[in-house]
Design a protein around this motif. Sequence first.
Motif, PDB file in Angstrom:
ATOM      1  N   GLU A  64     -75.583  -5.509  24.974  1.00  0.00           N
ATOM      2  CA  GLU A  64     -76.098  -6.192  26.160  1.00  0.00           C
ATOM      3  C   GLU A  64     -75.576  -7.647  26.371  1.00  0.00           C
ATOM      4  O   GLU A  64     -75.743  -8.446  27.505  1.00  0.00           O
ATOM      5  N   LEU A  65     -75.236  -8.043  25.201  1.00  0.00           N
ATOM      6  CA  LEU A  65     -74.693  -9.468  24.991  1.00  0.00           C
ATOM      7  C   LEU A  65     -73.339  -9.677  26.024  1.00  0.00           C
ATOM      8  O   LEU A  65     -72.741 -10.797  26.215  1.00  0.00           O
ATOM      9  N   SER A  66     -72.850  -8.532  26.106  1.00  0.00           N
ATOM     10  CA  SER A  66     -71.215  -8.587  27.031  1.00  0.00           C
ATOM     11  C   SER A  66     -71.513  -9.008  28.466  1.00  0.00           C
ATOM     12  O   SER A  66     -72.502  -8.347  28.935  1.00  0.00           O
ATOM     13  N   VAL A  67     -70.669  -9.888  28.753  1.00  0.00           N
ATOM     14  CA  VAL A  67     -70.885 -10.112  30.262  1.00  0.00           C
ATOM     15  C   VAL A  67     -70.421  -9.002  30.993  1.00  0.00           C
ATOM     16  O   VAL A  67     -70.698  -8.714  32.160  1.00  0.00           O
ATOM     17  N   GLN A  68     -69.681  -7.785  30.374  1.00  0.00           N
ATOM     18  CA  GLN A  68     -69.247  -6.730  31.343  1.00  0.00           C
ATOM     19  C   GLN A  68     -70.062  -5.500  30.911  1.00  0.00           C
ATOM     20  O   GLN A  68     -69.839  -4.242  31.232  1.00  0.00           O
ATOM     21  N   TYR A  69     -71.292  -5.852  30.277  1.00  0.00           N
ATOM     22  CA  TYR A  69     -72.186  -4.650  29.886  1.00  0.00           C
ATOM     23  C   TYR A  69     -72.482  -3.719  31.259  1.00  0.00           C
ATOM     24  O   TYR A  69     -72.780  -2.766  31.032  1.00  0.00           O
ATOM     25  N   PHE A  70     -72.848  -4.665  32.108  1.00  0.00           N
ATOM     26  CA  PHE A  70     -73.415  -3.722  33.346  1.00  0.00           C
ATOM     27  C   PHE A  70     -72.358  -2.597  33.903  1.00  0.00           C
ATOM     28  O   PHE A  70     -72.745  -2.001  34.619  1.00  0.00           O
ATOM     29  N   ARG A  71     -71.080  -2.718  33.566  1.00  0.00           N
ATOM     30  CA  ARG A  71     -70.306  -1.545  33.853  1.00  0.00           C
ATOM     31  C   ARG A  71     -69.518  -0.878  32.702  1.00  0.00           C
ATOM     32  O   ARG A  71     -68.627  -0.397  32.709  1.00  0.00           O
ATOM     33  N   ARG A  72     -70.503  -0.952  31.766  1.00  0.00           N
ATOM     34  CA  ARG A  72     -69.718  -0.268  30.344  1.00  0.00           C
ATOM     35  C   ARG A  72     -69.486   1.201  30.571  1.00  0.00           C
ATOM     36  O   ARG A  72     -68.322   1.664  30.367  1.00  0.00           O
ATOM     37  N   ASP A  73     -70.277   1.957  31.254  1.00  0.00           N
ATOM     38  CA  ASP A  73     -70.079   3.391  31.438  1.00  0.00           C
ATOM     39  C   ASP A  73     -68.845   3.641  32.396  1.00  0.00           C
ATOM     40  O   ASP A  73     -68.108   4.413  32.453  1.00  0.00           O
ATOM     41  N   GLU A  74     -68.718   2.753  33.494  1.00  0.00           N
ATOM     42  CA  GLU A  74     -67.633   2.769  34.472  1.00  0.00           C
ATOM     43  C   GLU A  74     -66.420   2.476  33.694  1.00  0.00           C
ATOM     44  O   GLU A  74     -65.279   3.239  33.884  1.00  0.00           O
ATOM     45  N   ASP A  75     -66.395   1.650  32.677  1.00  0.00           N
ATOM     46  CA  ASP A  75     -65.213   1.393  32.066  1.00  0.00           C
ATOM     47  C   ASP A  75     -64.612   2.372  31.318  1.00  0.00           C
ATOM     48  O   ASP A  75     -63.469   2.508  30.925  1.00  0.00           O
ATOM     49  N   ILE A  76     -65.587   3.155  30.499  1.00  0.00           N
ATOM     50  CA  ILE A  76     -65.274   4.119  29.735  1.00  0.00           C
ATOM     51  C   ILE A  76     -64.724   5.275  30.224  1.00  0.00           C
ATOM     52  O   ILE A  76     -63.689   5.862  30.291  1.00  0.00           O
ATOM     53  N   ARG A  77     -65.109   5.600  31.842  1.00  0.00           N
ATOM     54  CA  ARG A  77     -64.658   6.371  32.672  1.00  0.00           C
ATOM     55  C   ARG A  77     -63.239   6.364  33.082  1.00  0.00           C
ATOM     56  O   ARG A  77     -62.402   7.250  33.294  1.00  0.00           O
ATOM     57  N   GLU A  78     -62.849   4.933  33.519  1.00  0.00           N
ATOM     58  CA  GLU A  78     -61.671   4.297  34.106  1.00  0.00           C
ATOM     59  C   GLU A  78     -60.497   4.465  33.009  1.00  0.00           C
ATOM     60  O   GLU A  78     -59.434   4.920  33.160  1.00  0.00           O
ATOM     61  N   PHE A  79     -61.029   3.747  31.658  1.00  0.00           N
ATOM     62  CA  PHE A  79     -59.901   3.640  30.694  1.00  0.00           C
ATOM     63  C   PHE A  79     -59.916   4.672  29.670  1.00  0.00           C
ATOM     64  O   PHE A  79     -58.717   4.887  29.091  1.00  0.00           O
ATOM     65  N   GLY A  80     -60.911   5.534  29.578  1.00  0.00           N
ATOM     66  CA  GLY A  80     -61.075   6.531  28.600  1.00  0.00           C
ATOM     67  C   GLY A  80     -61.526   5.964  27.371  1.00  0.00           C
ATOM     68  O   GLY A  80     -61.610   4.796  27.038  1.00  0.00           O
ATOM     69  N   GLY A  81     -61.780   6.997  26.560  1.00  0.00           N
ATOM     70  CA  GLY A  81     -62.425   6.324  25.265  1.00  0.00           C
ATOM     71  C   GLY A  81     -61.838   6.545  23.939  1.00  0.00           C
ATOM     72  O   GLY A  81     -62.113   6.564  22.826  1.00  0.00           O
ATOM     73  N   ASP A  82     -60.559   7.000  24.011  1.00  0.00           N
ATOM     74  CA  ASP A  82     -59.589   7.132  22.822  1.00  0.00           C
ATOM     75  C   ASP A  82     -58.173   6.800  22.920  1.00  0.00           C
ATOM     76  O   ASP A  82     -57.809   6.562  24.269  1.00  0.00           O
ATOM     77  N   ALA A  83     -57.478   6.723  21.878  1.00  0.00           N
ATOM     78  CA  ALA A  83     -56.252   5.990  22.129  1.00  0.00           C
ATOM     79  C   ALA A  83     -55.193   7.087  21.350  1.00  0.00           C
ATOM     80  O   ALA A  83     -54.161   6.845  20.765  1.00  0.00           O
ATOM     81  N   GLN A  84     -55.509   8.369  21.439  1.00  0.00           N
ATOM     82  CA  GLN A  84     -54.769   9.477  20.708  1.00  0.00           C
ATOM     83  C   GLN A  84     -53.396   9.538  21.669  1.00  0.00           C
ATOM     84  O   GLN A  84     -53.427   9.249  22.729  1.00  0.00           O
ATOM     85  N   GLY A  85     -52.774  10.458  21.265  1.00  0.00           N
ATOM     86  CA  GLY A  85     -51.485  10.901  21.872  1.00  0.00           C
ATOM     87  C   GLY A  85     -50.441   9.788  21.665  1.00  0.00           C
ATOM     88  O   GLY A  85     -49.527   9.648  22.760  1.00  0.00           O
ATOM     89  N   ALA A  86     -50.444   8.813  20.711  1.00  0.00           N
ATOM     90  CA  ALA A  86     -49.583   7.892  20.666  1.00  0.00           C
ATOM     91  C   ALA A  86     -48.040   8.269  20.480  1.00  0.00           C
ATOM     92  O   ALA A  86     -46.877   7.694  20.883  1.00  0.00           O
ATOM     93  N   GLY A  87     -48.013   9.368  19.941  1.00  0.00           N
ATOM     94  CA  GLY A  87     -46.627   9.891  19.711  1.00  0.00           C
ATOM     95  C   GLY A  87     -45.786   9.195  18.431  1.00  0.00           C
ATOM     96  O   GLY A  87     -46.491   8.127  17.868  1.00  0.00           O
TER      97      GLY A  87
END
Length: 511
Positions: free
Chosen positions: A240-263
């Motif tokens: 909650e200390l993050s200034v972006q905490y209010f949109r945490r769920d939205e960020d995860i939906r928009e950007f995804g939660g993993d970095a796999q498939g790098a190749g």
Amino acid sequence: MASEATKDAGSVSKSGQRRKSPNTYVILFVVICAIAVLTWFVPGGAYDLDDAGQAIAGTYHVVEANPQGIWDVFLAPIIGMVGSETTSAAISISLTIMFFGSFLEMMDNTGAISVALKGITAKNASNAHLLITILVAVMAFFGTVEGAYEEGIVYFMMFVPAILSLGLDTVVAIMIVVIGTQVGCLASTVNPFSVGVASGIAGISSGDGLLLRALLLVTLVALASLIICRYADRVQRNPELSVQYFRRDEDIREFGGDAQGAGELDHCQKVSLGLFIAVFAIMVLAFIPWTSISESWTFFSDFLGFLAGVPVLGMVLGQDITPFGSWYFNELSMLVLVATIAIGFVMGYDIDRIVDIVMKGAAGLVPTAFVVPMARGIQVVMDAGGITPTILHLGETTLAALPPVVFVIVSLAFYFVLACFIPSSTGMAAATMAIMASLARFAGVNPSLMVTIMCMALGMAKMVTPASVVVMTCTSAAHMSYADWVRRILPILGIFFVTCCVFLVVGVFVG
């Protein structure tokens, strides 16, 4: 991958609106006009020159001025490009910039850099501190060798999934990209867009001051990593200390939660990446003024002399090869062009595709290349009007009259303010370095320190100014308000400014 913002730079928001920064060409043309007006009112002057063509302090005297008119204003950038008796041509610098664009375009086509960065992110995604440190170091590397700037939004989009998967926020990703790249720019080592252009105008080697900037780079990468890791720890413990905490769920939906498939890098991409790194290693070796550091360091010239004496081989290679330590823009242009073509062949591209990539990359940096003669037009008008010595004399009796330690700190503050409005290293160098390098000499400061000051100011300014492409694009993509970013970055800038001042004071006493 591009370096410096010389066009109408800004960010495209979700609504499609574009935030524009001041157009560099307009600013420079206005400055040329303003200087032309000054030639009608500022008295002409001259200095006695030494054998190297540098003004001798204390020898200023008034001469007849030569007011500049409309013809002179429009002709100035042309003369800036082709040169004159009093102004060196900018064509060699502009050509290097365009060939560098070809080089970066070729690397973009290989995909090697993108795959390598994604691989680093994926393999270290479980350790936040290690991942942050590695990514900051990589961003700083790109910043210090080629002025990574506009392409920051691409890196942000690469990193943010892994950052969010660790329980962090998008601000961490922004900090890695913005602070990382600009720490590299701040401590530019062989960046041809800043150090190369500025050193050329100052009449010194790009290797002058390299050791100080390299030490500064290591220090600031460590400091930036520590600062970002501490912020990341706080967000992990208390989201909650993050200034972006209010949109945490939205960020995860928009950007995804993993970095796999790098190749994985294929063989050709590995070789291409090796050549990419080798080019910058050669640049470092070629621009360090070895004989200036020690007269006994003549290995490179001796080795070339040996090769020239070998039958047949010496004739095939050429009798006039420039030894490392004496390279300039012509040699750098050749190196970059040859490397670009070599990477194309390594990737298996046919000659037509290689030529197309060379042309496309060069075209992409034409706006940057044209900044140099445009900005040098300022010097042309000042010299033709006879007011350059008068302005230098004013600086000699004011700014340059300050003690060297005070002089470098005041110069850093001056450049920072200027860079907030003109965040282009090529434009900044061409517009100011001729005067500031001379003022440094008058103040008893090594001109290479003035080049370092300019780089410091640009790097810090591009972390905060709304004219910064990397700031505006990354904050917009993360849906972070600019005001929130300013509040986050200002204390960090204060730390960096103090650190830079310490290095400058050391540079005054050492240099």
